[in-house]
Design a protein around this motif. Structure first.
Motif, PDB file in Angstrom:
ATOM      1  N   LYS A 104       0.830  -1.204   0.000  1.00 52.19           N
ATOM      2  CA  LYS A 104       0.000   0.000   0.000  1.00 52.19           C
ATOM      3  C   LYS A 104       0.863   1.252   0.000  1.00 52.19           C
ATOM      4  O   LYS A 104       0.587   2.195  -0.724  1.00 52.19           O
ATOM      5  N   VAL A 105       1.908   1.280   0.831  1.00 54.62           N
ATOM      6  CA  VAL A 105       2.629   2.532   1.020  1.00 54.62           C
ATOM      7  C   VAL A 105       3.895   2.660   0.175  1.00 54.62           C
ATOM      8  O   VAL A 105       4.394   3.746  -0.029  1.00 54.62           O
ATOM      9  N   SER A 106       4.412   1.530  -0.315  1.00 54.18           N
ATOM     10  CA  SER A 106       5.725   1.594  -0.945  1.00 54.18           C
ATOM     11  C   SER A 106       5.642   2.125  -2.366  1.00 54.18           C
ATOM     12  O   SER A 106       4.670   1.903  -3.070  1.00 54.18           O
ATOM     13  N   TYR A 107       6.710   2.835  -2.798  1.00 55.86           N
ATOM     14  CA  TYR A 107       6.750   3.260  -4.191  1.00 55.86           C
ATOM     15  C   TYR A 107       7.277   2.162  -5.093  1.00 55.86           C
ATOM     16  O   TYR A 107       7.359   2.316  -6.291  1.00 55.86           O
ATOM     17  N   LEU A 108       7.648   1.021  -4.506  1.00 56.46           N
ATOM     18  CA  LEU A 108       8.047  -0.131  -5.300  1.00 56.46           C
ATOM     19  C   LEU A 108       6.943  -1.166  -5.234  1.00 56.46           C
ATOM     20  O   LEU A 108       6.231  -1.241  -4.247  1.00 56.46           O
ATOM     21  N   ASP A 109       6.806  -1.980  -6.277  1.00 54.44           N
ATOM     22  CA  ASP A 109       5.862  -3.092  -6.207  1.00 54.44           C
ATOM     23  C   ASP A 109       6.597  -4.337  -5.783  1.00 54.44           C
ATOM     24  O   ASP A 109       6.997  -5.149  -6.612  1.00 54.44           O
ATOM     25  N   ILE A 110       6.823  -4.466  -4.484  1.00 55.27           N
ATOM     26  CA  ILE A 110       7.539  -5.642  -3.998  1.00 55.27           C
ATOM     27  C   ILE A 110       6.582  -6.830  -4.066  1.00 55.27           C
ATOM     28  O   ILE A 110       5.493  -6.771  -3.520  1.00 55.27           O
TER      29      ILE A 110
ATOM     30  N   SER B   9      12.265   2.577   4.416  1.00 52.66           N
ATOM     31  CA  SER B   9      13.241   2.723   3.339  1.00 52.66           C
ATOM     32  C   SER B   9      12.606   2.796   1.958  1.00 52.66           C
ATOM     33  O   SER B   9      13.236   3.223   1.009  1.00 52.66           O
ATOM     34  N   TYR B  10      11.382   2.333   1.831  1.00 54.25           N
ATOM     35  CA  TYR B  10      10.784   2.293   0.500  1.00 54.25           C
ATOM     36  C   TYR B  10       9.498   3.080   0.431  1.00 54.25           C
ATOM     37  O   TYR B  10       8.626   2.785  -0.370  1.00 54.25           O
ATOM     38  N   SER B  11       9.352   4.072   1.322  1.00 51.02           N
ATOM     39  CA  SER B  11       8.107   4.814   1.322  1.00 51.02           C
ATOM     40  C   SER B  11       8.284   6.160   1.991  1.00 51.02           C
ATOM     41  O   SER B  11       9.006   6.305   2.971  1.00 51.02           O
ATOM     42  N   TYR B  12       7.621   7.168   1.427  1.00 52.46           N
ATOM     43  CA  TYR B  12       7.574   8.474   2.067  1.00 52.46           C
ATOM     44  C   TYR B  12       6.214   8.684   2.709  1.00 52.46           C
ATOM     45  O   TYR B  12       5.916   9.750   3.218  1.00 52.46           O
ATOM     46  N   VAL B  13       5.365   7.641   2.647  1.00 50.53           N
ATOM     47  CA  VAL B  13       3.996   7.777   3.153  1.00 50.53           C
ATOM     48  C   VAL B  13       3.952   8.175   4.631  1.00 50.53           C
ATOM     49  O   VAL B  13       3.192   9.063   5.000  1.00 50.53           O
TER      50      VAL B  13
ATOM     51  N   ARG C 165       4.471  11.851   4.819  1.00 51.06           N
ATOM     52  CA  ARG C 165       3.335  12.579   4.253  1.00 51.06           C
ATOM     53  C   ARG C 165       2.151  12.511   5.209  1.00 51.06           C
ATOM     54  O   ARG C 165       1.419  13.474   5.378  1.00 51.06           O
ATOM     55  N   LEU C 166       1.992  11.342   5.845  1.00 50.71           N
ATOM     56  CA  LEU C 166       0.898  11.156   6.794  1.00 50.71           C
ATOM     57  C   LEU C 166       1.007  12.162   7.926  1.00 50.71           C
ATOM     58  O   LEU C 166       0.027  12.764   8.350  1.00 50.71           O
ATOM     59  N   VAL C 167       2.244  12.378   8.390  1.00 49.30           N
ATOM     60  CA  VAL C 167       2.471  13.318   9.478  1.00 49.30           C
ATOM     61  C   VAL C 167       2.039  14.719   9.061  1.00 49.30           C
ATOM     62  O   VAL C 167       1.330  15.412   9.790  1.00 49.30           O
ATOM     63  N   SER C 168       2.426  15.141   7.853  1.00 47.72           N
ATOM     64  CA  SER C 168       2.009  16.483   7.439  1.00 47.72           C
ATOM     65  C   SER C 168       0.505  16.562   7.291  1.00 47.72           C
ATOM     66  O   SER C 168      -0.109  17.576   7.642  1.00 47.72           O
ATOM     67  N   ASN C 169      -0.112  15.493   6.781  1.00 43.98           N
ATOM     68  CA  ASN C 169      -1.567  15.518   6.632  1.00 43.98           C
ATOM     69  C   ASN C 169      -2.273  15.610   7.973  1.00 43.98           C
ATOM     70  O   ASN C 169      -3.242  16.355   8.127  1.00 43.98           O
TER      71      ASN C 169
ATOM     72  N   VAL D 199       8.097   9.540  13.952  1.00 43.08           N
ATOM     73  CA  VAL D 199       8.174   9.183  12.535  1.00 43.08           C
ATOM     74  C   VAL D 199       9.367   9.863  11.885  1.00 43.08           C
ATOM     75  O   VAL D 199      10.170   9.234  11.183  1.00 43.08           O
ATOM     76  N   ILE D 200       9.523  11.154  12.155  1.00 45.61           N
ATOM     77  CA  ILE D 200      10.668  11.876  11.581  1.00 45.61           C
ATOM     78  C   ILE D 200      11.970  11.274  12.105  1.00 45.61           C
ATOM     79  O   ILE D 200      12.931  11.097  11.367  1.00 45.61           O
ATOM     80  N   GLY D 201      11.954  10.924  13.403  1.00 45.74           N
ATOM     81  CA  GLY D 201      13.140  10.310  14.006  1.00 45.74           C
ATOM     82  C   GLY D 201      13.559   9.031  13.295  1.00 45.74           C
ATOM     83  O   GLY D 201      14.750   8.757  13.141  1.00 45.74           O
ATOM     84  N   GLU D 202      12.579   8.235  12.852  1.00 43.95           N
ATOM     85  CA  GLU D 202      12.897   7.005  12.115  1.00 43.95           C
ATOM     86  C   GLU D 202      13.751   7.318  10.890  1.00 43.95           C
ATOM     87  O   GLU D 202      14.713   6.617  10.580  1.00 43.95           O
ATOM     88  N   TYR D 203      13.366   8.356  10.192  1.00 48.41           N
ATOM     89  CA  TYR D 203      14.123   8.734   8.998  1.00 48.41           C
ATOM     90  C   TYR D 203      15.470   9.346   9.378  1.00 48.41           C
ATOM     91  O   TYR D 203      16.500   9.022   8.788  1.00 48.41           O
TER      92      TYR D 203
END
Ligand code: UDP
Ligand code: MG
Length: 325
Positions: free
Chosen positions: A149-155, A226-230, A233-237, A287-291
């Motif tokens: 759902k969240v990844s920009y790759l289709d794993i 590592s494979y998602s900015y969701v 983005r969720l935090v800003s939303n 969440v930001i800390g994770e990144y």
């Protein structure tokens, strides 16, 4: 003769962390599968800081058969790192990554090799059935669903690390500098022609799973972050939503005040708002800390692993060997 011509056809990479009860059966089944075939092969065990007799057993395998090789880490660095190291050392035209606990059946190798010969550079094994407890099975399901759902790759769904990689793909993975390794993500990112082969995932042959809940959770986090900015983005939303709600509430309060409702009230609303905002802020920081933590790990530029000893393989640099071709 160039190095490529000296290359074995298949390298089997196997991360090992306290798997003494499984190694012999694994070796036997691998040899039984590979021996009758034409391909030359090597089996590379990565001893990820085992504290049992695993290393001793692998050393005895090497004495009986030089095609069995060993890399020993200086301590436990984790499964994904061990796989990464195996890829660094493997010299095969194709490299197969599999677990040591026989959950990935060696008997599937001919089918993987067949697809590779057809021209696919990545052949990943897809579990069509799992023999694990309900809790673990649903946790895996949830994770793969979320990841997709969240990844920009289709794993690919339900594909683990069990796979065959062409040496060109291995070269791509080797060139990736990141320390947070989520191998199936990197593999998908690499591209090339990829195909899945279905198999029935057996239960562990012996011993306990080496992934406790915390390790599994951290792997899942690695995959998601590592494979998602969701999450970001969720935090800003959420921030936007909370601000809008606050604005609406402010307008309501001001209107009430101006219309003359002057009773001093509002202890409950104040406390609720404070707690809610505090919670949202802490969550967002997390969440930001994770990144940020991952960025920190990457910029430190430490080697992913430290090798204590190798057997049957050549290496100059014990931290991060590279093939010289
Ligand atoms: N493993 C490893 N280092 C670790 C944990 C596991 O090298 O820190 C190896 C382990 O020996 C096995 C493979 O990774 O060969 C998969 O581990 P496990 O079977 O415990 O995971 P599960 O199948 O339960 O997800
Ligand atoms: Mg397992």
């Amino acid at each position: 003769m160039s190095l490529r011509e000296e290359m074995v056809t298949v390298s089997i990479v196997i991360p090992v962390f306290n798997e003494e009860e499984n190694l012999e059966a694994l070796r036997d089944r691998l040899l039984a599968t590979l021996e009758p075939r034409d391909e030359t092969f090597e089996i590379i065990f990565i001893n990820d800081g085992s504290s049992d007799r695993s290393e001793e057993i692998i050393r005895s395998f090497n004495e009986e058969d030089r095609r069995v090789k060993l890399v020993s880490f200086s301590r436990n660095f984790g499964h994904q790192t061990a796989v990464t190291c195996g890829l660094d050392f493997a010299s095969g035209k194709a490299v197969v990554v599999m677990d040591a606990d026989l959950q990935d059946p060696p008997e599937l190798l001919p089918r993987l090799l067949e697809r590779w010969r057809e021209g696919y550079e990545v052949v990943y094994a897809v579990r069509c059935e799992r023999k694990e407890n309900v809790f673990k099975r649903s946790a895996y399901k949830l994770f793969y669903w979320l990841l997709n759902k969240v990844s920009y790759l289709d794993i690919p769904l339900d594909s683990g690390d069990f796979s065959l990689l062409d040496h060109r793909v291995v070269d791509v993975l080797r060139a990736m500098p990141e320390r947070n390794r989520f191998v199936r993500g990197l593999r998908t990112w690499a591209g090339f022609r990829q195909v899945g082969v279905e198999y029935e995932r057996s239960a562990r042959f012996a011993g306990e799973s080496k992934y406790d809940f915390a390790k599994l959770l951290s792997l899942a986090f690695d995959g998601l972050v590592s494979y998602s900015y969701v999450p970001l983005r969720l935090v800003s939303n959420v921030g936007l939503l909370v601000s809008l709600t606050a604005l609406a509430y402010m307008i309501y309060l001001l209107t009430a005040r101006l219309l003359g409702d002057a009773t001093i009230q509002g202890w409950t609303s104040t406390v609720v708002i404070m707690l809610f905002l505090g919670g949202v802020q802490l969550l967002s920081l997390g969440v930001i800390g994770e990144y940020v933590g991952r960025i920190f790990d990457e910029v430190k530029q430490r080697p992913s692993y430290v090798v204590r000893d190798v057997l049957g393989l050549e290496t100059g640099d014990t931290a991060k060997p590279r093939r010289i071709d």
